[in-house]
Design a protein around this motif. Structure first.
Motif, PDB file in Angstrom:
ATOM      1  N   GLY A  60       0.790  -1.227   0.000  1.00 39.63           N
ATOM      2  CA  GLY A  60       0.000   0.000   0.000  1.00 39.63           C
ATOM      3  C   GLY A  60       0.821   1.275   0.000  1.00 39.63           C
ATOM      4  N   LEU A  61       2.140   1.150   0.063  1.00 39.56           N
ATOM      5  CA  LEU A  61       2.983   2.344  -0.011  1.00 39.56           C
ATOM      6  C   LEU A  61       2.844   3.011  -1.379  1.00 39.56           C
ATOM      7  CD1 LEU A  61       6.197   0.940   1.703  1.00 39.56           C
ATOM      8  CD2 LEU A  61       4.601   2.610   2.672  1.00 39.56           C
ATOM      9  N   PRO A  62       2.855   4.355  -1.440  1.00 44.52           N
ATOM     10  CA  PRO A  62       2.700   5.061  -2.713  1.00 44.52           C
ATOM     11  C   PRO A  62       3.734   4.663  -3.754  1.00 44.52           C
ATOM     12  CG  PRO A  62       2.494   6.586  -0.883  1.00 44.52           C
ATOM     13  CD  PRO A  62       2.952   5.289  -0.298  1.00 44.52           C
ATOM     14  N   SER A  63       4.925   4.282  -3.302  1.00 44.38           N
ATOM     15  CA  SER A  63       5.983   3.902  -4.239  1.00 44.38           C
ATOM     16  C   SER A  63       5.731   2.532  -4.875  1.00 44.38           C
ATOM     17  CB  SER A  63       7.337   3.896  -3.519  1.00 44.38           C
ATOM     18  OG  SER A  63       7.304   3.013  -2.404  1.00 44.38           O
ATOM     19  N   LEU A  64       4.766   1.781  -4.322  1.00 43.08           N
ATOM     20  CA  LEU A  64       4.447   0.462  -4.875  1.00 43.08           C
ATOM     21  C   LEU A  64       3.072   0.490  -5.535  1.00 43.08           C
ATOM     22  CD1 LEU A  64       5.933  -1.778  -2.022  1.00 43.08           C
ATOM     23  CD2 LEU A  64       6.931  -1.263  -4.271  1.00 43.08           C
ATOM     24  N   LEU A  65       2.025   0.041  -4.827  1.00 39.80           N
ATOM     25  CA  LEU A  65       0.697  -0.027  -5.450  1.00 39.80           C
ATOM     26  C   LEU A  65      -0.296   0.965  -4.865  1.00 39.80           C
ATOM     27  CD1 LEU A  65       0.236  -3.919  -5.723  1.00 39.80           C
ATOM     28  CD2 LEU A  65       1.170  -2.332  -7.422  1.00 39.80           C
ATOM     29  N   GLY A  66       0.163   1.831  -3.950  1.00 41.79           N
ATOM     30  CA  GLY A  66      -0.751   2.754  -3.286  1.00 41.79           C
ATOM     31  C   GLY A  66      -0.955   4.064  -4.021  1.00 41.79           C
ATOM     32  N   GLY A  67      -0.535   4.136  -5.287  1.00 39.17           N
ATOM     33  CA  GLY A  67      -0.656   5.371  -6.045  1.00 39.17           C
ATOM     34  C   GLY A  67      -1.974   5.483  -6.788  1.00 39.17           C
ATOM     35  N   GLU A  68      -2.113   6.545  -7.545  1.00 40.73           N
ATOM     36  CA  GLU A  68      -3.373   6.852  -8.233  1.00 40.73           C
ATOM     37  C   GLU A  68      -3.732   5.837  -9.304  1.00 40.73           C
ATOM     38  OE1 GLU A  68      -5.438  10.671 -10.527  1.00 40.73           O
ATOM     39  OE2 GLU A  68      -3.443  10.842  -9.628  1.00 40.73           O
ATOM     40  N   LYS A  69      -2.726   5.247  -9.952  1.00 41.75           N
ATOM     41  CA  LYS A  69      -2.999   4.341 -11.062  1.00 41.75           C
ATOM     42  C   LYS A  69      -3.201   2.895 -10.611  1.00 41.75           C
ATOM     43  CE  LYS A  69      -0.434   7.015 -14.525  1.00 41.75           C
ATOM     44  NZ  LYS A  69       0.692   6.982 -15.508  1.00 41.75           N
ATOM     45  N   MET A  70      -2.536   2.488  -9.549  1.00 43.65           N
ATOM     46  CA  MET A  70      -2.463   1.065  -9.212  1.00 43.65           C
ATOM     47  C   MET A  70      -3.379   0.622  -8.076  1.00 43.65           C
ATOM     48  SD  MET A  70      -0.301   0.077 -11.450  1.00 43.65           S
ATOM     49  CE  MET A  70       0.204  -1.552 -10.922  1.00 43.65           C
ATOM     50  N   TRP A  71      -4.168   1.523  -7.477  1.00 39.88           N
ATOM     51  CA  TRP A  71      -4.939   1.126  -6.306  1.00 39.88           C
ATOM     52  C   TRP A  71      -5.953   0.002  -6.574  1.00 39.88           C
ATOM     53  CZ3 TRP A  71     -10.166   1.729  -6.580  1.00 39.88           C
ATOM     54  CH2 TRP A  71     -10.695   2.723  -7.383  1.00 39.88           C
ATOM     55  N   PRO A  72      -6.556  -0.109  -7.773  1.00 39.03           N
ATOM     56  CA  PRO A  72      -7.454  -1.257  -7.981  1.00 39.03           C
ATOM     57  C   PRO A  72      -6.706  -2.595  -7.886  1.00 39.03           C
ATOM     58  CG  PRO A  72      -7.893   0.432  -9.622  1.00 39.03           C
ATOM     59  CD  PRO A  72      -6.620   0.812  -8.945  1.00 39.03           C
ATOM     60  N   LEU A  73      -5.472  -2.623  -8.380  1.00 35.47           N
ATOM     61  CA  LEU A  73      -4.659  -3.839  -8.289  1.00 35.47           C
ATOM     62  C   LEU A  73      -4.342  -4.150  -6.825  1.00 35.47           C
ATOM     63  CD1 LEU A  73      -3.062  -6.112  -9.642  1.00 35.47           C
ATOM     64  CD2 LEU A  73      -1.125  -4.523  -9.847  1.00 35.47           C
ATOM     65  N   LEU A  74      -4.055  -3.104  -6.051  1.00 36.03           N
ATOM     66  CA  LEU A  74      -3.789  -3.286  -4.626  1.00 36.03           C
ATOM     67  C   LEU A  74      -4.977  -3.952  -3.926  1.00 36.03           C
ATOM     68  CD1 LEU A  74      -2.105  -2.644  -2.012  1.00 36.03           C
ATOM     69  CD2 LEU A  74      -3.335  -0.452  -1.932  1.00 36.03           C
ATOM     70  N   LEU A  75      -6.183  -3.504  -4.247  1.00 37.46           N
ATOM     71  CA  LEU A  75      -7.380  -4.021  -3.592  1.00 37.46           C
ATOM     72  C   LEU A  75      -7.685  -5.470  -3.955  1.00 37.46           C
ATOM     73  CD1 LEU A  75      -9.918  -1.022  -3.836  1.00 37.46           C
ATOM     74  CD2 LEU A  75      -8.441  -1.651  -1.925  1.00 37.46           C
TER      75      LEU A  75
END
Length: 499
Positions: free
Chosen positions: A186-201
């Motif tokens: 969930g860190l912004p540098s990984l998947l917590g950014g604007e583009k990748m949050w659906p993948l994080l979830l």
């Protein structure tokens, strides 16, 4: 007899708890940036006015209004709470599903809910995000409600008596690893950014696929096959797969035979019968209370306050310190894995609660006095790590497997279902009401938990039997003796009053 099949079966089962931990952690990440991004996305897609002007000099004020907009607050609350609602709904049906489908088939089928829910989370940007996330969270909650009952049931039934506690602790280990991985991703540098949050979830959906594939190589519970279905030969084959082809199954098969004969003397136990039965009441109360103790111990409060405490202690990157707490969570769960069969369940539970009670008091002192004395913030910091460590030594892992130990084959599924429901219900209550209590009491909120911990210590010490190294039959017999003794004492008291 630690065989490859046994290791595979336990590992496969606890993947369900890994998904449970991931789903908890991903929506409560210590780095709030990813959550804020999703809330902003809700705001934009719902076309709420005024629109967000990224070039405004007052952007921080505009975004703060977005996060506190009544509609966004309501929708985000639903997005978070639907997971617990789903868990409460299905936790009550674990008994029926596990008994009628079998442990393996049930775990296979319920993963459809996980895959469907995670798919909706993954495509949240393609449709109404609030609708897809709320439904996705509900479906994953429905799955986790099932798996929080089925996994301990299966692991408890296939584990050798000498390893039952250690293998049961793996349920909690999978949870904390899931939480830790979700926090890191969930860190912004990984998947917590604007583009990748659906993948994080939606990433826990991959674990669901892996679990489905591995379940095809896992044998059904021998206890289920023998006692519930009456397939003696299949039960023995399953037992040999789990223990090894050269293993002498005589002793375990005889124990299952005796348990089946004992169960045949009583009709099948429903949830209603479990709640109303006087003979099962002592074990039932223990099953409920260990889960309530786990949730009302204050562990959620610690994570709620942790980032702020690290910030006040002048930790440069509080978010990484909070992830460090998750790492400590994992390390001490591993410690409990080795201690539970040596020290015993009740001893570890009481020791963990007592340590947490002391830490709750020192936490309160640190929070109250750190505005006047800066060094007191380090007392709070140390208390956080110690509190989490004590939690994972006993109150964290033990409730997940001790309930399956307390009951014979007949009432066990119903007991696991009711205990699971109590865990989900108290979890939901903490999530809904703790922020209000924290706002009302401030740092003194930990004194409430300290008081509750004292009550839990007394209950566990006097009411919970030690189950280490005992067969299911021996544990059930001990509760029957306690119930008989209690009834005899009550009858003697009534006769004395009449005389």
């Amino acid at each position: 007899n630690l065989t490859g099949v046994l290791i595979l079966s336990v590992f496969t089962a606890v993947l369900g708890f890994f998904q449970y931990g991931y789903c908890i952690g991903v929506i409560n990440a210590p780095q709030k940036a990813s959550i804020c991004i999703i809330q902003e996305y809700y705001y934009v897609r719902l076309a709420i006015e005024p629109a967000i002007d990224r070039n405004s000099n007052n952007l921080s004020d505009i975004l703060n209004n977005v996060y506190h907009h009544p509609r966004i607050v309501m929708l985000w609350s639903f997005s978070v709470a639907m997971f617990a609602v789903g868990g409460m709904i299905t936790s009550f049906t674990v008994s029926w599903v596990g008994e009628n489908m079998g442990r393996i088939k049930a775990m296979l089928i319920v993963n459809v809910l996980s895959i469907t829910g995670n798919f909706l989370l993954g495509i949240a940007k393609m449709g109404p995000p609030h609708v897809l996330i709320i439904i996705g969270r509900l479906l994953t909650g429905l799955f986790c409600g099932f798996t929080s009952g089925l996994c301990p049931l299966y692991v408890g039934e296939i584990a050798p008596t000498a390893l039952r506690g250690a293998m049961g602790t793996l349920n909690q280990l999978a949870v904390v690893i899931g939480i830790l991985i979700s926090q890191i991703l969930g860190l912004p540098s990984l998947l917590g950014g604007e583009k990748m949050w659906p993948l994080l979830l939606c990433l826990s959906g991959l674990t669901a696929v892996l679990q489905i594939l591995l379940l095809f190589g896992c044998p059904e519970s021998p206890r289920y096959l023998y006692i519930k279905v009456g397939q003696v030969e299949d039960a023995e084959k399953s037992l040999k797969r789990l223990r090894g082809s050269d293993y002498d199954t005589t002793q375990e098969m005889e124990a299952m035979k005796r348990e089946k004969e004992e169960a045949a003397k009583e009709p099948p136990v429903s949830v209603l019968q479990l709640v109303t039965s006087t003979s099962l009441r002592p074990a039932f109360l223990v099953a409920i209370m260990v889960h309530i103790a786990q949730q009302f111990s204050g562990i959620n409060a610690i994570f709620y306050y942790s980032t702020d405490i690290f910030h006040q202690a002048k930790v440069k990157e509080p978010v990484y310190a909070t992830i460090g707490v998750g790492a400590i969570n994992t390390v001490f769960t591993v410690v409990a894995l080795f201690l539970v069969e040596k020290a015993g369940r009740r001893s570890l539970f009481v020791a963990g609660l007592a340590g947490m009670m002391v830490c709750a008091v020192t936490m309160t002192l640190g929070l109250v006095y750190q505005p006047k004395h800066a060094w007191m913030s380090y007392i709070s910091l140390i208390s956080i790590f110690a509190f989490v460590s004590f939690f994972e030594i006993g109150p964290g892992p033990i409730p997940w497997f001790i309930v399956a130990e307390l009951f014979s084959q007949g009432p066990r599924p119903a007991a696991v279902a009711v205990a699971g429901f109590s865990n989900w219900a108290t979890n939901f209550m903490i999530g809904m009401f703790f922020p209000y209590v924290a706002a009302l009491c401030g740092p003194y909120v930990f004194l409430i938990f300290a008081g509750l911990l004292v009550l839990f210590i007394l209950f566990i010490y006097y009411k919970v039997p030690e189950t280490k190294g005992k067969t299911f039959e021996e544990i059930s017999a001990e509760f029957r003796r306690r119930a008989a003794g209690s009834n005899a004492a009550e009858l003697e008291h009534l006769e004395g009053a009449q005389a």
